[in-house]
Design a protein around this motif. Sequence first.
Motif, PDB file in Angstrom:
ATOM      1  N   PHE A  53     137.995  30.928  49.158  1.00 31.28           N
ATOM      2  CA  PHE A  53     138.381  30.546  50.600  1.00 31.28           C
ATOM      3  C   PHE A  53     139.826  30.480  50.722  1.00 31.28           C
ATOM      4  CE2 PHE A  53     134.517  27.838  49.599  1.00 31.28           C
ATOM      5  CZ  PHE A  53     133.897  27.948  50.912  1.00 31.28           C
TER       6      PHE A  53
ATOM      7  N   HIS B 287     140.388  25.869  52.235  1.00 31.21           N
ATOM      8  CA  HIS B 287     140.033  24.886  50.889  1.00 31.21           C
ATOM      9  C   HIS B 287     140.662  23.714  50.878  1.00 31.21           C
ATOM     10  CE1 HIS B 287     140.196  23.811  46.682  1.00 31.21           C
ATOM     11  NE2 HIS B 287     138.770  24.559  46.648  1.00 31.21           N
TER      12      HIS B 287
ATOM     13  N   GLN C  99     141.074  21.914  53.864  1.00 34.28           N
ATOM     14  CA  GLN C  99     140.288  21.129  54.611  1.00 34.28           C
ATOM     15  C   GLN C  99     138.964  20.802  53.944  1.00 34.28           C
ATOM     16  OE1 GLN C  99     139.832  23.404  58.612  1.00 34.28           O
ATOM     17  NE2 GLN C  99     141.915  24.126  58.341  1.00 34.28           N
ATOM     18  N   LEU C 100     138.082  21.800  53.419  1.00 38.45           N
ATOM     19  CA  LEU C 100     137.280  21.550  52.385  1.00 38.45           C
ATOM     20  C   LEU C 100     137.269  20.332  51.532  1.00 38.45           C
ATOM     21  CD1 LEU C 100     134.281  22.265  51.787  1.00 38.45           C
ATOM     22  CD2 LEU C 100     135.207  23.945  49.960  1.00 38.45           C
ATOM     23  N   GLU C 101     138.296  20.377  50.573  1.00 38.82           N
ATOM     24  CA  GLU C 101     138.687  19.186  49.887  1.00 38.82           C
ATOM     25  C   GLU C 101     138.797  17.785  50.486  1.00 38.82           C
ATOM     26  OE1 GLU C 101     141.867  20.477  47.566  1.00 38.82           O
ATOM     27  OE2 GLU C 101     140.476  20.757  45.715  1.00 38.82           O
TER      28      GLU C 101
ATOM     29  N   ARG D  67     137.688  16.986  53.680  1.00 38.34           N
ATOM     30  CA  ARG D  67     136.397  16.404  54.130  1.00 38.34           C
ATOM     31  C   ARG D  67     135.473  16.011  53.185  1.00 38.34           C
ATOM     32  NH1 ARG D  67     133.762  17.806  59.213  1.00 38.34           N
ATOM     33  NH2 ARG D  67     135.849  17.884  59.951  1.00 38.34           N
TER      34      ARG D  67
ATOM     35  N   LYS E 137     132.307  18.980  46.919  1.00 36.15           N
ATOM     36  CA  LYS E 137     132.570  20.070  47.767  1.00 36.15           C
ATOM     37  C   LYS E 137     131.289  21.173  47.741  1.00 36.15           C
ATOM     38  CE  LYS E 137     136.267  20.804  45.281  1.00 36.15           C
ATOM     39  NZ  LYS E 137     137.545  21.527  44.958  1.00 36.15           N
TER      40      LYS E 137
ATOM     41  N   LEU F 234     129.048  19.812  50.334  1.00 37.09           N
ATOM     42  CA  LEU F 234     129.497  20.064  51.786  1.00 37.09           C
ATOM     43  C   LEU F 234     129.468  21.503  52.205  1.00 37.09           C
ATOM     44  CD1 LEU F 234     130.882  18.640  54.018  1.00 37.09           C
ATOM     45  CD2 LEU F 234     133.177  19.374  53.003  1.00 37.09           C
ATOM     46  N   VAL F 235     129.774  22.288  51.286  1.00 33.11           N
ATOM     47  CA  VAL F 235     129.510  23.735  51.594  1.00 33.11           C
ATOM     48  C   VAL F 235     127.674  24.014  51.710  1.00 33.11           C
ATOM     49  CG1 VAL F 235     129.774  26.133  50.552  1.00 33.11           C
ATOM     50  CG2 VAL F 235     131.501  24.545  50.452  1.00 33.11           C
TER      51      VAL F 235
END
Length: 147
Positions: free
Chosen positions: A12, A17, A19-21, A23, A31, A34-35
Amino acid sequence: MHKRSRRLNVYFDPDIHKQLEARALRRDISKSALVETAVLSFLTDDATERQEAATSRRLDRLSRQMAGLEEDISILAETVSLFVRFWLTSTPPLPENARASARAMGLERFEGFLTALERRLATGDRFLRDRQREVAARQDPSGTDPA
């Protein structure tokens, strides 16, 4: 039958990345979960199936949280039972003439206990959370955060 997950390495952009962490932390899920939910949502054309996938993820998260609560309650029950057993087997009965003053002192000490409990609850500190941190620190000899 439970399907076995397969590993997939994905790269990513650093901003995505982060933002993913963020969220995943906010939602208290991994993670990967979520993905996977996002990919399922993208791959699923049907709104009902998307909703089912999201609901399934939420139920999985709730199941993990419940398992943590069960462990906390188990620790608490064991702690209380050990304390009561220890107290009952090691505290001799008081003579009749000392019982009134002991009762008064016990009530005073109990009020102090309640005050300390109220203070601790107001700060958000929790005994089990503190104990878990202490145990994790002892298990990680480097002194770094094991997470």
